[in-house]
Design an enzyme around this catalytic site. Structure first.
Site, PDB file in Angstrom:
ATOM      1  N   ALA A  62     -55.187 -57.570   6.347  1.00  0.00           N
ATOM      2  CA  ALA A  62     -54.268 -58.299   5.476  1.00  0.00           C
ATOM      3  C   ALA A  62     -52.902 -58.443   6.147  1.00  0.00           C
ATOM      4  CB  ALA A  62     -54.182 -57.627   4.111  1.00  0.00           C
ATOM      5  N   SER A  63     -51.828 -58.330   5.369  1.00  0.00           N
ATOM      6  CA  SER A  63     -50.493 -58.625   5.905  1.00  0.00           C
ATOM      7  C   SER A  63     -50.053 -57.677   7.008  1.00  0.00           C
ATOM      8  CB  SER A  63     -49.469 -58.588   4.782  1.00  0.00           C
ATOM      9  OG  SER A  63     -49.799 -59.552   3.812  1.00  0.00           O
ATOM     10  N   THR A  64     -50.720 -56.544   7.143  1.00  0.00           N
ATOM     11  CA  THR A  64     -50.321 -55.647   8.235  1.00  0.00           C
ATOM     12  C   THR A  64     -50.607 -56.281   9.595  1.00  0.00           C
ATOM     13  OG1 THR A  64     -52.482 -54.534   8.286  1.00  0.00           O
ATOM     14  CG2 THR A  64     -50.804 -53.576   6.855  1.00  0.00           C
ATOM     15  N   LEU A  65     -51.357 -57.378   9.589  1.00  0.00           N
ATOM     16  CA  LEU A  65     -51.649 -58.072  10.852  1.00  0.00           C
ATOM     17  C   LEU A  65     -50.502 -59.006  11.248  1.00  0.00           C
ATOM     18  CD1 LEU A  65     -54.218 -58.261  12.785  1.00  0.00           C
ATOM     19  CD2 LEU A  65     -54.654 -60.459  11.717  1.00  0.00           C
TER      20      LEU A  65
END
Lengths: 366, 608
Positions: free
Chosen positions: B323-326
């Protein structure tokens, strides 16, 4: 006129050649019976499918070679028979030259398969010797001497490995054709006495473990946990089998690994423990029948070569059977000899089966 | 005729001579038969008795399995004595009677013992023993000892069993041990020689089994006909296994494990500068001692059939959408490929349209974040910004950067970790049977779609951010001297402008420090400065006309909450990745754990 040593009259050849499959089936049946029984016993003694499977592969190979040899015409192989001994010498020298693991040099490893050249020699030597001795109508003294010298060289090569038991067999396999082919009796007696004279020297040249085996034979119970262990345990196994035996896979001595080498040299002890005196008697009868049938060739053949080869090979086989069993039952020193057709060991099995095949072929064609 | 000359041989004599030389063998053969007769029939009874009392056994002595300690020498796994009741089928005359007697003595149900007995009999050879009842208590032992003489074929054996001190806390790191299975012997022939020892099945116990296991010794024993020990004849001692010191910080592990109570999820905490793993959690967990010494098989079955799969190690084998951690990595790819400059602003009104497709790609915030640059896009986690740059980058532009940060490949911590998934066109065609669409790239831009990563991979990737491009091989084995320890470099990522690293770090700090940062809730002026990123992984795509609120009624379909961060920023000591399955909000459930981990590790622990 040029000599054609191993050839006979044309009409006999034609008569016999038609019946490729006309060999003694009672012998084949006995060998198969022994071999299959051996596989079952190896499983009981070792509990290892892998060992049984490997032995079964050798048995299969041996069966093919045996039938092939039985169907072949030995007369056509005359040059092969005369020179076969060189193959034996090649491997005997090779095994001594090649670096080997352990303290003895008995094995040649071809990567996928390992075999013992000494086993090969005790089978090639008598064939070559018989072929050499019968290549002329008359045997000259020099022929005998050449065969004797060849035999002694082969004996020494095996003795150096060191393998006492098989070297004695090699000696026997070379000397038998000489004696059987009519070597004068008085020379036989002289050589025998001469041989006894060399015994002290032979004793000195024995390895320590070999001397120990002879001591052990003289008094096995003296050191029951040491070197007498094998014989003592094997006698317990045999005795406790009593008349009917404890049943297949039920022998406590063998199942609990009290019998060392139980799937090779001492397999007879396992047989008696599990099948009793009755089983032993059956095995004795099978072996006696086999030797009897094999000797029939030596009795009836009209070829001197066939007589020499079949008689010698039969005697060698009888020697193996007798020495192994008498060792296991404790009336002969431990010499490390397998029980033919039954003990685990590929080379011996294949060589023994080829031996049978050759005798079958001799019986068929002479 | 030529053949006539052959008649001059004394043919016929060969056979008689053969018989003559065969005679000694015939003689020996006959004697042998008489000897067999003598041994079996005349002396058979005597030898039968000897054979029965002939009970010299060679038993293997199991080595003591090495202990496992944490980095500070805190004991994590040891061996404890367990007394089991063993039976040898060959010495039992009447199994029903024996089992009945035992069931009375042990106060255990007959059916259970009967079940254990019939199961064990099938497994072992007649003269081998097997355990009938395990882990006897003092009372049971006392009762058995009194009656030991009157019941043949039974024996109480004291064996060392693996015991994990902190039980569930360390289950996934340490793993468990067990008997060697026939499958394992097939794979490794050498195991056949140590059949009576236990070997590691998972985790550290398996990975470092060769160190912990040791080498068994052999004892030669004399036993009587009933199998009772008479005396010991010879002993060749076993070689004990060696101890293993782990990089794990037991106090940190303990502290963090509490956060996972009643939660499914995973955590990986490691030192970015060395790759030494300080904590690793997978929840729900299990008690490895249940498996180390299987006493109650029902309990074991329950463990393996549990739908929450407690034995599964989510931290290294669980694969989740990052998710947004990418986003930081996609951002770096965009900067490096000059798809966008650091300060270039993009208008985010909550929706992103691709030409020719009327359906919008929605951001998580309905009306968008307004005009955002990279810094703000990271801090506020603007989806539209990353849709845009991912679309411009294309798959070919994004993949190399993700690959260099280790996505889609094993990190090298253990042999048993999952690969994750870094998709490409070939993969999609092969596994999904479909072409790669622009929409797939757009979803990849916010870490959704096909990409999967393990918590360990996320921690490793963020250690690359913390180290400004350097990633070190993670490991579990504590170096003898941490200060002189030289970790193995596994990646060195070069950016065209080194300042980009600092800018990205600033953006990640903003996630917590900035007022609009997605994890501002955990901001604390007294805490160490933390850089990190929230993530909310959708497990069910929102269909048109169906809102998330409708989906979240099923707890199993709620979003996964993620947070990956490191700190203190001025000298990163720890990088932590946390995922809480169906936890919904990364900032609310995952971020506090990361913050607590870093504060505990830098202050709370070292201060002691």
């Amino acid at each position: 006129m040029q000599n054609k040593p191993l050839s006979f009259s044309v009409d006999i050849r034609l008569n016999k050649r038609r019946n490729l499959l006309n060999f003694d089936y009672s012998i084949v049946l006995t060998v198969f019976l022994l071999g299959l029984f051996g596989l079952a016993m190896i499983y009981s003694a070792s509990g290892s499918y892998t060992l049984v499977l490997r032995q079964a592969m050798y048995f299969f190979l041996g069966a093919i070679l045996m039938i092939t040899a039985a169907m072949s015409n030995f007369r056509k192989m005359e040059p092969i028979y005369l020179n076969a001994v060189w193959i034996g010498f090649f491997f005997l020298v090779l095994v001594l030259v090649l670096p080997n693991s352990g303290t003895t040099n008995r094995w040649i490893n071809l990567g996928f398969i390992g075999f013992q050249p000494s086993e090969l020699m005790r089978f090639l030597l008598p064939i070559s010797a018989a072929a050499y001795l019968t290549r002329n109508p008359q045997i000259k003294l020099s022929d005998w001497i050449i065969v004797l010298v060849t035999t002694l060289v082969a004996f020494i090569l095996v003795f150096l490995q060191p393998d006492f038991g098989t070297s004695a067999i090699v000696l026997l396999s070379g000397i038998m054709p000489i004696i059987l082919s009519g070597f004068p009796w008085r020379f036989i007696i002289y050589s025998f006495l001469g041989g006894i004279g060399t015994l002290p020297f032979l004793w000195m040249s024995l390895m320590d473990y070999q001397k120990e085996r002879i001591y052990t034979f003289i008094s096995p119970e003296a050191d029951a946990l040491g070197s007498g262990w094998n014989i003592a345990q094997s006698k317990i196994a045999i005795g406790s089998g009593q008349f009917f035996g404890k049943g297949y896979m039920e022998g406590s001595q063998s199942q609990l690994d009290f019998i060392p080498e139980s799937h090779t040299d001492f397999i007879f002890a396992v047989i008696v423990e599990e099948f009793g005196f009755l089983g032993a008697l059956g095995l004795f009868l099978l072996y006696a029948f086999l030797i009897h049938r094999l000797l029939y060739v030596a009795k009836t053949s009209n070829s001197k070569f066939a007589k020499l080869v079949s008689a010698t090979l039969s005697i060698i086989l009888a020697a193996y059977i007798t020495l192994n069993i008498s060792m296991v039952v404790g009336i002969f020193p431990v010499v490390g000899m397998p029980l033919p057709f039954i003990s685990q060991g590929g080379t011996a099995l294949v060589v023994n089966m080829i031996t049978i095949g050759i005798i079958l072929s001799l019986r068929r064609t002479t | 005729m030529k053949n006539f000359s052959r008649e001059r041989f004394k043919t016929g004599e060969e056979y008689s001579r053969a018989l003559f030389f065969l005679s000694p063998f015939i003689f020996l053969f006959s004697i042998s038969l008489f000897q067999v007769l003598n041994l079996t029939l005349l002396q058979g009874d005597k030898y039968q008795t000897i054979a029965e009392s002939n009970r010299i056994y060679q038993k293997s002595i199991n080595p003591v399995r090495g202990f496992i300690y944490d980095r500070k020498g805190v004991l994590l796994a040891e061996n404890i004595v367990q007394r089991d009741l063993y039976v040898t089928p060959a010495y039992i005359e009447d199994s029903t009677k024996t089992i009945l007697t035992l069931s009375n003595l042990l106060d255990m149900p007959y059916e259970l013992l009967e079940k254990n007995f019939s199961r064990g009999v099938k497994k072992v050879k007649k003269y081998d023993s097997f355990p009938l009842a395990k882990a006897l208590n003092e009372e049971q032992i006392a009762k058995i000892k009194v009656n030991l003489e009157s019941i043949s074929g039974i024996e109480v054996k004291a064996t060392l069993k693996r015991y994990v001190l902190h039980e569930e806390t360390l289950a996934h790191i340490l793993g468990y041990v067990g008997d060697i299975s026939s499958d394992e012997i097939k794979r490794d022939k050498l195991l056949a020689e140590i059949q009576n020892t236990q070997i590691g099945k998972t985790g550290i116990e398996k990975e470092f089994d060769h160190i912990l296991r040791g080498k068994p010794g052999i004892q030669t024993q004399e036993r009587d006909v009933k199998g009772k020990l008479v005396r010991i004849l010879d002993t060749q001692g076993a070689k004990d296994g060696k101890d293993v010191y782990l990089t794990i910080d037991q106090k940190l592990q303990d502290h963090l494990f509490k956060f996972f109570e009643n939660r499914r999820g995973a955590l990986v905490a490691l030192e970015p500068k060395t790759g030494l793993v300080r904590a690793l959690i997978s929840s729900p967990s299990f008690n490895p001692n249940i498996l180390n010494s299987i006493v109650d098989t029902d309990e074991v079955e329950k463990l393996f059939s549990n739908k929450e799969s407690p034995i599964f190690n989510r931290a290294i084998s669980g694969q989740y959408p990052p998710a947004s951690t990418l986003k930081p990595f996609v951002g770096l790819a965009a900067i490096e490929n000059t798809v966008i400059s650091w300060d270039k602003k993009i208008k985010d009104d909550g929706k992103f349209y691709v030409e020719g497709d009327p359906r919008p790609y929605r951001g998580w915030k309905e009306n968008g974040h307004g005009r955002v640059d990279m810094r703000k896009a990271i801090a506020e986690s603007s989806d539209v910004y990353f849709y845009t740059i991912a679309f411009d980058l294309t798959l070919a532009g994004i993949r190399p950067m993700l690959d260099s940060f280790g996505f889609g490949k094993k990190t090298g911590l253990t042999d048993f970790e999952a690969n994750g998934l870094l998709p490409d066109k070939k993969w999609k065609l092969g596994y999904k049977g479909d072409f790669w669409f622009k929409g797939d790239t757009i979803n990849l831009g916010i870490g959704q779609g096909y990409i999967l990563a393990t918590p360990l991979q996320l921690a490793m990737a963020y250690s690359g951010l913390a180290n400004k491009g350097l990633i070190y091989k993670p490991q579990f084995i504590q170096p003898a001297d941490e200060k002189s320890f030289k970790p193995k470099k596994v990646a060195e990522i070069q950016l065209s402008d080194d300042k980009t690293w600092e800018k990205m770090e600033q953006a990640l700090v903003d996630v917590i420090s900035a007022k609009n940062g997605t994890a501002h809730k955990i901001f604390d002026a007294n805490s160490a400065v933390i850089a990190g990123k929230t993530g909310t992984a959708q497990i069910k795509s929102i269909l048109p006309g169906k809102e998330y609120d409708a989906i979240r009624e099923n707890p199993a379909l709620r979003d996964h909450a993620l947070f990956v961060g490191y700190g203190p920023v001025e000298d990163p000591k720890l990088v932590v990745a946390v995922i809480i399955e169906n936890g919904e909000s990364g900032s609310e459930v995952a971020a506090p754990i990361v913050k607590s981990a870093i504060n505990f590790y830098t202050g709370g622990f070292d201060a002691e």
